[in-house]
Design an enzyme around this catalytic site. Structure first.
Site, PDB file in Angstrom:
ATOM      1  N   ASP A 175      -2.558   6.834   4.228  1.00  0.00           N
ATOM      2  CA  ASP A 175      -1.444   7.658   3.781  1.00  0.00           C
ATOM      3  C   ASP A 175      -0.577   7.810   5.022  1.00  0.00           C
ATOM      4  O   ASP A 175      -0.940   8.542   5.947  1.00  0.00           O
ATOM      5  CB  ASP A 175      -1.940   9.023   3.291  1.00  0.00           C
ATOM      6  CG  ASP A 175      -0.808   9.808   2.666  1.00  0.00           C
ATOM      7  OD1 ASP A 175       0.202  10.024   3.362  1.00  0.00           O
ATOM      8  OD2 ASP A 175      -0.905  10.192   1.483  1.00  0.00           O
ATOM      9  N   HIS A 176       0.526   7.080   5.058  1.00  0.00           N
ATOM     10  CA  HIS A 176       1.196   6.942   6.357  1.00  0.00           C
ATOM     11  C   HIS A 176       1.788   8.258   6.875  1.00  0.00           C
ATOM     12  O   HIS A 176       2.072   8.379   8.058  1.00  0.00           O
ATOM     13  CB  HIS A 176       2.238   5.823   6.337  1.00  0.00           C
ATOM     14  CG  HIS A 176       3.531   6.158   5.662  1.00  0.00           C
ATOM     15  ND1 HIS A 176       3.693   6.149   4.308  1.00  0.00           N
ATOM     16  CD2 HIS A 176       4.720   6.521   6.175  1.00  0.00           C
ATOM     17  CE1 HIS A 176       4.930   6.488   4.012  1.00  0.00           C
ATOM     18  NE2 HIS A 176       5.590   6.720   5.120  1.00  0.00           N
ATOM     19  N   HIS A 238       1.342  11.985  -0.157  1.00  0.00           N
ATOM     20  CA  HIS A 238       1.841  12.447   1.133  1.00  0.00           C
ATOM     21  C   HIS A 238       1.910  13.980   1.260  1.00  0.00           C
ATOM     22  O   HIS A 238       1.462  14.553   2.247  1.00  0.00           O
ATOM     23  CB  HIS A 238       3.256  11.912   1.391  1.00  0.00           C
ATOM     24  CG  HIS A 238       3.354  10.419   1.338  1.00  0.00           C
ATOM     25  ND1 HIS A 238       2.390   9.599   1.861  1.00  0.00           N
ATOM     26  CD2 HIS A 238       4.306   9.590   0.844  1.00  0.00           C
ATOM     27  CE1 HIS A 238       2.754   8.331   1.692  1.00  0.00           C
ATOM     28  NE2 HIS A 238       3.905   8.301   1.071  1.00  0.00           N
TER      29      HIS A 238
END
Ligand code: BG6
Length: 474
Positions: A175-176, A238
């Site tokens: 999950d950047h 996110h």
């Protein structure tokens, strides 16, 4: 610390994510001297869009030139380009196997192997099966993109599929947002200082906002977005992961297990999402976008109220909002502080100004900033108050070139086998579980104008008696 030699296999190498983030990110890592001494990158794509090695190098060059932070030229680019090759994988696994073996032989020894699945979730199963059948999965690491499933049942099924081939220690669910420098800094802000943590609880905080409006529209991603929508694309992934960092208890150390244990405990305490606490929107004109069904019910906007039912946060609402085609492109956390018990100042400020002065704001865009907002006395004979802020700005204090973007940091961590900033099966399943009432009973879509803040008056009503910081701040 630099990783040992690696072969990185990028599934979806010609796709949107590879073009915008992964290829530019890998080149930035190489340019910054953070990739191992020996590395090879094998782009893996479907046979119908297969490229020659040379065409893949050109594709990567265009991607880096358009979306990268450093120019694709000079010796750094030459050696990066030399490391690239391409193999199709869907009709004949032998091609990919041969490309990986060739890359490994060129490095010598026993390089690490990292697979990055930047492909639609529907394709995960067959690729994972193929990695198992060919033996490539052994001793490898696997990065899996979000969204991880579309609901509880599919997330569980996906975890089971992956576990038939990979052990949990090999799996890196990415999950950047968790790799963003200023999200990581929340741990430092909270746990390395004596100033913030004492007020970081229900006694002092009235509400929390995690607000990620985007000015971007679909950007040619209708195929992905139609099957995903704002809730699955942004909120359940996110924004809730960021909530986990904001709300977690101090871990005993920053090692992967205690850090992820504490974050997952927040998800365990999430109350089931009440559909009545959710605003779903779709921007006017969405149906005219290329690739969108004329009767599409996909939401391009979600705002909702969440509650974390634990000792620290009981009764404190967390408001999350994200959507496409909105007024600003921002990523902001706001912790609203409770007002002092006694109002002794003779001149009463309007309520918006009072609340503007009394909060901690974390802008986790790139480069971010943090502001402690307070009320100050305006100079003069009367006690007049004005909202002011003490602000820390990354751009003023640190050199941006040294920072890594979310994907860069996380790909590097995966090569180093550090799972701290990756999500875990139990946490993800728990988030889907809390989302079930909403997924089963979604409230009707409301239209909103592109360039607005979302469907009014629903979003103002949702957050009342507070206001959205971003709208207030202008
Ligand atoms: C992606 C979403 O995961 O994150 C996109 O699929 C969104 O819809 C993007 O625009 C935002 O990430 P960033 O880091 O570019 O702000």
């Amino acid at each position: 610390k630099r990783p040992d030699n690696h072969v990185i296999v990028l599934f979806g190498a010609t796709g949107d994510l590879a073009k915008r983030k992964l290829l530019p990110g890998l080149f930035h890592l190489a340019w910054a001297g953070l990739l191992p001494d020996g590395y090879r990158i094998v782009g893996a794509g479907r046979a119908h869009s297969a490229l020659t090695d040379e065409a893949f190098r050109e594709h990567a060059h265009d991607a880096v030139a358009t979306f990268g932070r450093c120019k694709p030229s000079g010796p750094a680019w030459e050696s990066f380009a030399d490391s690239l090759s391409f193999a199709a994988y869907d009709q004949d696994a032998g091609q990919l196997l041969a490309a990986v073996r060739e890359a490994e032989d060129s490095l010598g020894g026993q390089p690490g192997r990292l697979f990055h699945l930047a492909i639609p979730p529907a394709a995960f199963g067959s690729v994972i099966g193929m990695l198992g059948d060919t033996g490539l999965a052994e001793e490898s690491k696997l990065i899996v993109e979000k969204p991880f499933g579309t609901d509880l049942a599919s997330a569980r099924a996906l975890n089971e599929t992956i576990h038939t081939v990979f052990d949990e220690s090999q799996i890196f669910r990415i999950d950047h947002f968790l790799g963003k420098e200023s999200v990581d800094n929340i741990l430092a802000l909270r746990f390395a200082n004596g100033m913030f943590e004492p007020v970081w609880n229900r006694d002092h905080i009235s509400h929390v906002q995690i607000d990620v409006p985007e000015t971007l529209g679909l950007e040619g991603r209708a195929h992905f977005y139609e099957g995903t929508g704002a809730f699955r694309d942004m909120i359940v992934t996110h924004l809730i992961q960021v909530l986990g960092i904001v709300a977690m208890e101090p871990p005993v150390s920053l090692a992967a297990q205690p850090l992820r244990d504490e974050k997952d405990k927040v998800f365990a305490a999430l109350r089931p999402i009440e559909p009545g606490h959710v605003v779903r929107g779709q921007y006017n004109g969405y149906h005219d976008e290329l690739g969108v069904a004329p009767d599409s019910q996909t939401e391009t906007f979600t705002a909702l109220r969440l509650e974390v039912d634990n000792w620290r946060w009981a009764g404190v609402p967390f408001y999350l909002r994200s959507g496409k085609n909105l007024a600003q492109h921002r990523q902001v956390i706001t912790l609203g502080l409770r007002e002092p018990p006694l109002r002794m100042f003779p001149i009463d400020l309007p309520r918006e100004d009072r609340s503007r002065g009394n909060k901690i704001v974390i802008d986790f865009g790139d480069p971010g900033w943090i502001a402690a907002c307070f009320l100050a006395k305006e100079p003069g004979p009367t006690m007049r108050l004005a909202p002011e802020a003490m602000t820390f700005r990354y751009a003023d204090s640190f050199c941006r070139e040294h920072g890594l973007e979310g994907y860069e940091r996380l790909i590097l961590d995966a090569m180093l086998s550090d799972q701290s900033l990756f999500t875990r099966a139990d946490g993800i399943e728990r988030i889907w579980e809390a989302s079930t009432p909403l997924l089963e009973n979604p409230p009707p879509l409301q239209g909103y104008d592109p360039g607005s803040w979302g469907p009014e008056p629903a979003i103002s009503d949702l957050i009342a008696p507070h206001q959205w910081y971003l709208e207030d701040a202008g």
